[in-house]
Motif scaffolding. Sequence first.
Motif, short mmCIF file in Angstrom:
data_model
loop_
_atom_site.label_atom_id
_atom_site.label_comp_id
_atom_site.label_asym_id
_atom_site.label_seq_id
_atom_site.Cartn_x
_atom_site.Cartn_y
_atom_site.Cartn_z
N GLU A 134 -11.43 8.50 3.95
CA GLU A 134 -10.88 7.34 4.69
C GLU A 134 -10.70 7.69 6.15
N GLY B 99 -9.03 2.97 -3.40
CA GLY B 99 -9.66 3.50 -2.19
C GLY B 99 -11.16 3.59 -2.37
N GLU C 114 0.81 -1.21 0.00
CA GLU C 114 0.00 0.00 0.00
C GLU C 114 0.85 1.26 0.00
#
Length: 358
Positions: A357, A263, A117
């Motif tokens: 997020e 995402g 990531e």
Amino acid sequence: MTGFDAFAHARALLTGLGGEEPPGGGVRLREPAAEGAHRAGDEALLSGVWSALARPGALATNFRLVESGRQVDRSRWMRSRVGDGEVLHTTLVPAYLHSAVERGATLVISHLEALDERVMLWCEALEYLLRARAWVNCYITAGETSAFDVHSDDHDALILQLLGRKHWEVDSRVGARAGDLAPGSVDRVLTPGMCLSVPRDTAHRVSGTGELTVHLTVGYEPFADVREETRAAHELVGSTATPDPEPEWLAARLAMRPDRRAGASLRSVLTGEVGPATRIRWASRFPPYVTVDGDRLTVTSMGRRIRLDRRLERTVALLARGGALTFGELAADSDLPDSDVRALVAFGARHDFLICEG
């Protein structure tokens, strides 16, 4: 999230090479950064390399071992089996890899951004800043020789040295594909933190220094396929003149591409919750194209045109910079009441042009 600001790291790297636009003017070199944040970013990327080595998983074909210019059969250095649910389980064989790398073989990890990531976010940040499709390959070796002879690549490249030292010779003639490097070519040993820009079709030779060395190569194509599409269109109508499009036209055309960053905002969409620490970033892989007409704001992004009230212009501009902002930071820098900023974020999350997020 990953614990380091991938966008800030990418911006600092490009600034060190002379600006955030695609590096131009031939071969460029960035000396090691002294600032602690950038060094910490390099360490995060190196951790991503070790993480990928520990669990290649279903992307085992992203790994290859090259020795004396030839690929070593994977059965010698990789163990794979198919488990329940047809899931591929893969592990690397340390003993064989250790001896091969010390002999001068190079372990190559292609598309490292698909395996970690931290590297993925860094690659996405570079894509956004360069307005380019990008990918990250990793090269690990410990010998003094090179697994590759003098060669050139059909794409531009940024090289970031993460561990050990690597010797680079790059032809001083941009576009030179000759087998022999010209006198006066760049001849440097890269140390951790150094970054090198190598234009496409430029001959170069890379060799080790007898110590363990790890570097990342970011391959990228400025403006993705937009330039190629323009040339193809000219050829289709029989035009021999293919002038380079204006940057503004390229930016507008690129914003029509549907490419999206990784995402999701599903949590915020379902719950409607956006707290002060919620991190918000633009969803498209490439910057939006924004125009103003009277009291209306038209935002072109991922192939869609989104019409907004012009009062949102500053807030949209803050988001369109590309980095992640917490809701608290966005609200503080915006010229709108918090309720209006919250409404924009909720609208953007529902319509998939913002990623929320945390």
